[in-house]
Write a protein that holds these residues in place. Structure first.
Motif, short mmCIF file in Angstrom:
data_model
loop_
_atom_site.label_atom_id
_atom_site.label_comp_id
_atom_site.label_asym_id
_atom_site.label_seq_id
_atom_site.Cartn_x
_atom_site.Cartn_y
_atom_site.Cartn_z
N LEU A 1 -114.43 -23.71 81.27
CA LEU A 1 -113.93 -24.83 80.48
C LEU A 1 -114.25 -24.68 79.01
N THR A 2 -115.38 -24.03 78.71
CA THR A 2 -115.76 -23.97 77.31
C THR A 2 -115.16 -22.78 76.59
N SER A 3 -114.59 -21.82 77.33
CA SER A 3 -113.94 -20.75 76.59
C SER A 3 -112.50 -20.63 77.05
N ALA A 4 -111.94 -21.75 77.50
CA ALA A 4 -110.54 -21.86 77.87
C ALA A 4 -110.06 -20.68 78.67
N PRO B 1 -116.02 -28.45 73.24
CA PRO B 1 -116.35 -27.21 73.96
C PRO B 1 -115.13 -26.51 74.55
N PHE B 2 -114.12 -26.33 73.72
CA PHE B 2 -112.91 -25.65 74.18
C PHE B 2 -112.65 -24.47 73.25
N SER B 3 -111.50 -23.85 73.40
CA SER B 3 -111.18 -22.71 72.54
C SER B 3 -110.90 -23.20 71.12
N ASP C 1 -107.45 -24.71 70.97
CA ASP C 1 -107.38 -26.07 71.54
C ASP C 1 -108.06 -27.10 70.65
N HIS D 1 -108.45 -17.87 71.28
CA HIS D 1 -108.58 -18.45 72.62
C HIS D 1 -109.98 -18.30 73.20
N GLU D 2 -110.91 -17.98 72.31
CA GLU D 2 -112.31 -17.98 72.75
C GLU D 2 -112.96 -19.29 72.34
N SER D 3 -114.13 -19.54 72.94
CA SER D 3 -114.78 -20.83 72.71
C SER D 3 -115.17 -21.03 71.25
#
Lengths: 294, 252
Positions: free
Chosen positions: A291-294, B99-101, B104, B143-145
């Motif tokens: 979830l945290t690195s999509a 806590p997303f890419s 996002d 697309h990484e966190s």
């Protein structure tokens, strides 16, 4: 005595206490597994129980345990989630929420046998659900709801306030902030809480004796129509779970191999709960990463 | 002089009984950077947070007076806080990427507003990250966190996230105080790029920062606005003794 020796003594005492706790745990686990695992076999895990003869299994009980757990979670999770979101994200701190929190606290320390008797009077007798999986699932909901609500609330608390500010400052509504920012971030920890509480529910016996009943009629595993009485999915049938089975064998079991079956069942129960715990950790970590690195 | 976009009149704010803002009158014209400076506890951050109603989140806060954003009263009962915060964005002291890419994070506001057109979203991501001067550093791992980025990069992604919903005003609450000097100067450069297109109001503890980037500077003390003027006047030739004492480091 100087502070250094004091410190050493304190550390020694703490190590001793911790060691003692670990020792008890290992002794219990060891005893259950050593006396139980030899009984385990495919036959034991799948065959129905026998009342008077040797060689019965716990297949039906095992299925009942999982089915009841599933139903109980299905009922209690949405309620607990809603309650936790309300309490943590919306409710102001006033006498009402303090009262609700205290009530939850008290409910969570209620002896499970009391929950069971309440379930018997209310669901089984008053609502005429009879000894059934449904009655059991409702009773387990009462048992589980406070713990689950607390654990979800704690999960929400671990999400930093700056995340909420970030969401709101972006022009998201409170609801959008909760559902689109906070919940996804909290999912791994919520999941861990759910699985751990599943472990507790899975091992619960007292709340079920008077609600889901103590009999496990043979099931026809080819019949998946929930309205047929012999169908495993029928929620209105009585259903003895594994934990109740252990209790019953030990109090009134008359099959010749009662001791062995009891040991085997205990081992299955403990192993299932161990698996729940490890699964909780593993899935929580995996999910957080995803979830945290999509 | 361009038009006034945000005006505050006789703004008082109370935490319970304690008066934290004692009648602030301060106007902001379109575009450019205004810095709010003053000693800790002087009310500058509190003031900033009244401008997009973030103080609503704190219990026991009472606010009186008027804040108008383009003739719309921010505190009228019919005011829509969600809409207000879309037009008046905010960046916080602690970088707070979700806590997303990275991708996002930047499009979050738009996606929730219902935008689905992939090409448009891609374009917004690139534009916002370029504006926030962080595109070159993150373009290969969108697309990484976002949590894997450095503090300074996170803060610029947060700025990009605000830019993506195209606000008119950007509020920054000590955006560099948690960052190292290099990251701070990158943020400052970013803000200098943005000052032609946005109205920027920044709270800062760092006087050099205010003197480097702000067009106007307002000095707050004890919940009051002591003085507001062109930055160079505040630093070279302040009108009030208190301002001079603070600037020259005699207190605070």
């Amino acid at each position: 005595m100087n502070s250094k020796t004091q410190n050493k003594m304190a550390i020694g005492a703490l190590y001793g206490i911790a060691g003692f706790v670990v020792l008890i745990l290992l002794a219990l686990l060891g005893y259950i597994l050593i006396s139980g695992t030899p009984q385990l076999s495919w036959h034991f895990l799948t065959a129905p129980a026998k009342a008077f003869l040797k060689g019965g299994g716990v297949g039906v009980q095992l299925f009942n345990s999982f089915y009841l757990l599933f139903l109980a979670m299905l009922i209690s999770f949405p309620i607990a989630l809603g309650a936790a979101i309300y309490l943590y994200e919306y409710a102001k701190n006033n006498w009402l929420t303090t009262t609700i929190r205290t009530a939850i606290e008290i409910l969570s320390s209620l002896p499970s046998v009391v929950v069971g008797l309440f379930g018997f009077l209310f669901f089984v007798v008053k609502l005429r659900l009879g000894f059934s999986i449904l009655s059991g699932a409702f009773a387990l909901t009462f048992f589980n709801l406070p713990l689950l609500t607390r654990s979800i609330e704690d999960s929400l608390r671990t999400i930093s306030e700056t995340q909420r500010e970030g969401g709101l400052a972006l022009g998201l509504s409170r609801w959008e902030t909760v559902t689109k920012v906070i919940l996804p971030a909290a999912v791994p920890s919520i999941l861990t809480g759910v699985i751990l509480s599943a472990g507790r529910v899975f091992g619960e016996a007292a709340a079920l004796i008077y609600t889901a009943g103590q009999s496990a009629p043979a099931l026809n595993f080819m019949d998946w129509n929930p309205f047929n009485i012999s169908s495993p999915l029928n929620p209105m049938r009585p259903a003895e779970t594994l934990a109740v089975h252990i209790w019953k064998i030990n109090s009134e079991g008359i099959m010749p191999d009662a001791k062995a079956i009891s040991s085997g069942s205990s081992a299955v129960l403990v192993l299932a709960i161990l698996i729940f715990n490890f699964a909780a950790r593993y899935l929580g970590k995996r999910l957080y990463k995803r979830l945290t690195s999509a | 002089m361009s038009e006034e976009i945000l005006t505050t009149q006789d703004l008082h704010l109370y935490y319970g009984d304690k008066e934290a803002l004692k009648g602030i009158n301060l106007d902001f014209t379109e575009k450019g950077i205004t810095a709010l400076i003053g000693p800790s506890g002087c009310g500058k951050s509190t003031y900033l947070r009244t401008l997009n109603r973030m103080n609503d989140l704190i219990p026991n806060v009472t606010i009186t007076g008027t804040i108008k954003f383009k003739d719309q009263d921010l505190y009228s009962p019919s005011a829509d806080t969600v809409q207000i915060r879309k037009e008046i964005g905010m960046v916080f002291q602690q970088p707070n990427p979700f806590p997303f890419s990275i991708y996002d994070n930047v499009i979050y506001g738009l996606r929730i507003a219902g935008e689905k057109d992939k090409e448009k979203l891609d374009a917004v991501v690139e534009k916002s990250l370029r504006q926030a001067a962080v595109w070159d550093e993150v373009k290969d791992h969108l697309h990484e966190s976002a949590l894997a980025l450095s503090g300074g990069q996170q803060q610029r992604v947060c700025i990009a996230r605000v830019l993506a919903v195209s606000p008119e005003i950007i509020l920054l609450d000590e955006p560099t105080s948690a960052l190292d000097p290099v990251s701070s100067s990158q943020i400052e450069a970013t803000l200098l790029n943005l000052r032609h297109d946005y109205t920027i109001i920044i709270v800062t503890h760092n006087l050099q920062q205010a003197s480097r980037i702000a067009d106007r500077t307002a000095f707050f003390m004890n919940g009051e606005l002591v003085e507001v003027d062109q930055t160079k006047n505040i630093f070279m030739n302040p009108a009030k003794k208190q301002t001079e004492d603070y600037i020259s480091g005699r207190f605070g």
